[in-house]
Design a protein around this motif. Structure first.
Motif, PDB file in Angstrom:
ATOM      1  N   SER A 140     -19.381   4.035  -7.051  1.00 55.62           N
ATOM      2  CA  SER A 140     -19.292   5.444  -6.670  1.00 55.62           C
ATOM      3  C   SER A 140     -18.216   6.102  -7.525  1.00 55.62           C
ATOM      4  O   SER A 140     -17.036   5.750  -7.439  1.00 55.62           O
ATOM      5  N   CYS A 168     -24.185   5.066  -8.604  1.00 50.43           N
ATOM      6  CA  CYS A 168     -24.541   6.172  -7.708  1.00 50.43           C
ATOM      7  C   CYS A 168     -23.421   7.212  -7.726  1.00 50.43           C
ATOM      8  O   CYS A 168     -22.512   7.175  -6.869  1.00 50.43           O
ATOM      9  N   GLN A 206     -29.860  -1.705  -1.295  1.00 47.96           N
ATOM     10  CA  GLN A 206     -28.981  -2.545  -0.495  1.00 47.96           C
ATOM     11  C   GLN A 206     -28.159  -3.456  -1.413  1.00 47.96           C
ATOM     12  O   GLN A 206     -28.700  -4.180  -2.235  1.00 47.96           O
ATOM     13  N   GLU A 209     -31.208   4.800  -8.276  1.00 47.29           N
ATOM     14  CA  GLU A 209     -31.563   4.885  -6.860  1.00 47.29           C
ATOM     15  C   GLU A 209     -30.716   3.865  -6.099  1.00 47.29           C
ATOM     16  O   GLU A 209     -30.613   2.708  -6.510  1.00 47.29           O
ATOM     17  N   SER A 213     -22.457  12.667  -4.720  1.00 44.16           N
ATOM     18  CA  SER A 213     -23.160  13.947  -4.581  1.00 44.16           C
ATOM     19  C   SER A 213     -22.181  15.099  -4.371  1.00 44.16           C
ATOM     20  O   SER A 213     -22.555  16.270  -4.471  1.00 44.16           O
ATOM     21  N   ASP A 220     -20.792   7.876   2.476  1.00 45.04           N
ATOM     22  CA  ASP A 220     -22.201   8.200   2.758  1.00 45.04           C
ATOM     23  C   ASP A 220     -23.101   6.998   2.494  1.00 45.04           C
ATOM     24  O   ASP A 220     -24.017   6.704   3.275  1.00 45.04           O
ATOM     25  N   LEU A 221     -22.865   6.310   1.397  1.00 43.80           N
ATOM     26  CA  LEU A 221     -23.660   5.126   1.066  1.00 43.80           C
ATOM     27  C   LEU A 221     -23.445   4.025   2.108  1.00 43.80           C
ATOM     28  O   LEU A 221     -24.391   3.356   2.528  1.00 43.80           O
ATOM     29  N   TYR A 222     -22.199   3.847   2.516  1.00 46.70           N
ATOM     30  CA  TYR A 222     -21.862   2.831   3.530  1.00 46.70           C
ATOM     31  C   TYR A 222     -22.578   3.144   4.842  1.00 46.70           C
ATOM     32  O   TYR A 222     -23.194   2.262   5.457  1.00 46.70           O
ATOM     33  N   LYS A 223     -22.524   4.398   5.275  1.00 48.98           N
ATOM     34  CA  LYS A 223     -23.145   4.775   6.546  1.00 48.98           C
ATOM     35  C   LYS A 223     -24.670   4.693   6.491  1.00 48.98           C
ATOM     36  O   LYS A 223     -25.333   4.500   7.517  1.00 48.98           O
ATOM     37  N   ALA A 224     -25.225   4.844   5.277  1.00 54.00           N
ATOM     38  CA  ALA A 224     -26.673   4.722   5.112  1.00 54.00           C
ATOM     39  C   ALA A 224     -27.117   3.269   5.017  1.00 54.00           C
ATOM     40  O   ALA A 224     -28.316   2.992   4.915  1.00 54.00           O
ATOM     41  N   GLY A 225     -26.150   2.343   5.064  1.00 52.20           N
ATOM     42  CA  GLY A 225     -26.474   0.922   5.070  1.00 52.20           C
ATOM     43  C   GLY A 225     -26.670   0.283   3.713  1.00 52.20           C
ATOM     44  O   GLY A 225     -27.224  -0.813   3.611  1.00 52.20           O
ATOM     45  N   TYR A 226     -26.167   0.946   2.660  1.00 47.64           N
ATOM     46  CA  TYR A 226     -26.361   0.395   1.317  1.00 47.64           C
ATOM     47  C   TYR A 226     -25.297  -0.628   0.912  1.00 47.64           C
ATOM     48  O   TYR A 226     -25.432  -1.270  -0.127  1.00 47.64           O
TER      49      TYR A 226
END
Length: 215
Positions: A147, A176, A43, A40, A179, A63-69
């Protein structure tokens, strides 16, 4: 050969095929699933994009960057066959890391948040050791997301854990897989490309345990 003996052999062959199909149904998915490490997302300080696999991996990282991770996207400059010869001839060609950076920027990731480390990396181990050196110089970083492709994810996580084991601090390694990578872990043997990925990934696992980690 009598008719009865021919019939018996035919029946045995049919039963053998059925047994192989049954075994495949139960064991083949496990062979594919063993290659996948999917955590999962949480952060983290940086998101590391591993080279190879086309643009799927950088798309996953964006995608992970934009989701704030992650606050930064990190990658290692890759070894590219023929690059030095091209440079000697005055031919300018982008490396895979340059293409990945360009794609991320076109997806609105600020260039200042994309770091390409030197390394001329020819393997995942080279990338992990280059990232480890970066972590030595940035002691506040204690977590990273990887990634990569699904078939590559378990080995990549293991290699990064190995590379970061003696840093003097605990570094959390989160895997991660992108996807955008459509690998089918349960039915991989039905697709030639997936079967090739699985075969060569297991060869690389053997190479890591037998050769690379002792280098």
């Amino acid at each position: 050969m009598t008719i009865n003996s021919f019939n018996r052999k035919t029946i045995y062959m049919i039963l053998l095929v059925i047994l192989i199909l049954i075994a495949g149904r139960f064991f083949m998915p496990a062979i594919g699933e063993a290659l996948v490490a999917e955590d999962e997302p949480v952060q983290s300080d940086v998101i590391v994009v591993l080279m190879g696999g086309g643009l799927d991996r950088v798309f996953g990282a964006v995608d992970l960057y934009k989701a704030g991770y992650g606050e930064k996207i990190l990658m290692v400059r890759n070894c590219q066959s023929g690059y030095n010869e091209a440079a000697a001839k005055g031919v300018k060609v982008p490396r895979e890391s340059d293409i990945a950076r360009s794609a991320a920027m076109q997806l609105n990731v600020p260039g200042a948040d994309i770091i390409i480390l030197p390394g001329d990396a020819a393997s995942t181990q080279d990338e992990a050791l280059a990232v480890r050196k970066y972590l030595e110089e940035h002691e506040k970083i204690d977590s990273l997301i990887i990634s990569t492709s699904h078939t590559h994810s378990a080995r990549a996580k293991k290699i990064f854990q190995w590379a970061c084991a003696d840093l003097g601090r605990e570094v959390s390694i989160i895997s991660c897989p992108s996807s955008y990578d459509e690998f089918d872990a349960e039915g991989w043997w039905k697709d030639r490309e997936y079967a090739s990925q699985v075969f060569f990934e297991y060869v690389k696992w053997i190479n890591f345990y037998v050769i690379d980690r002792w280098g």
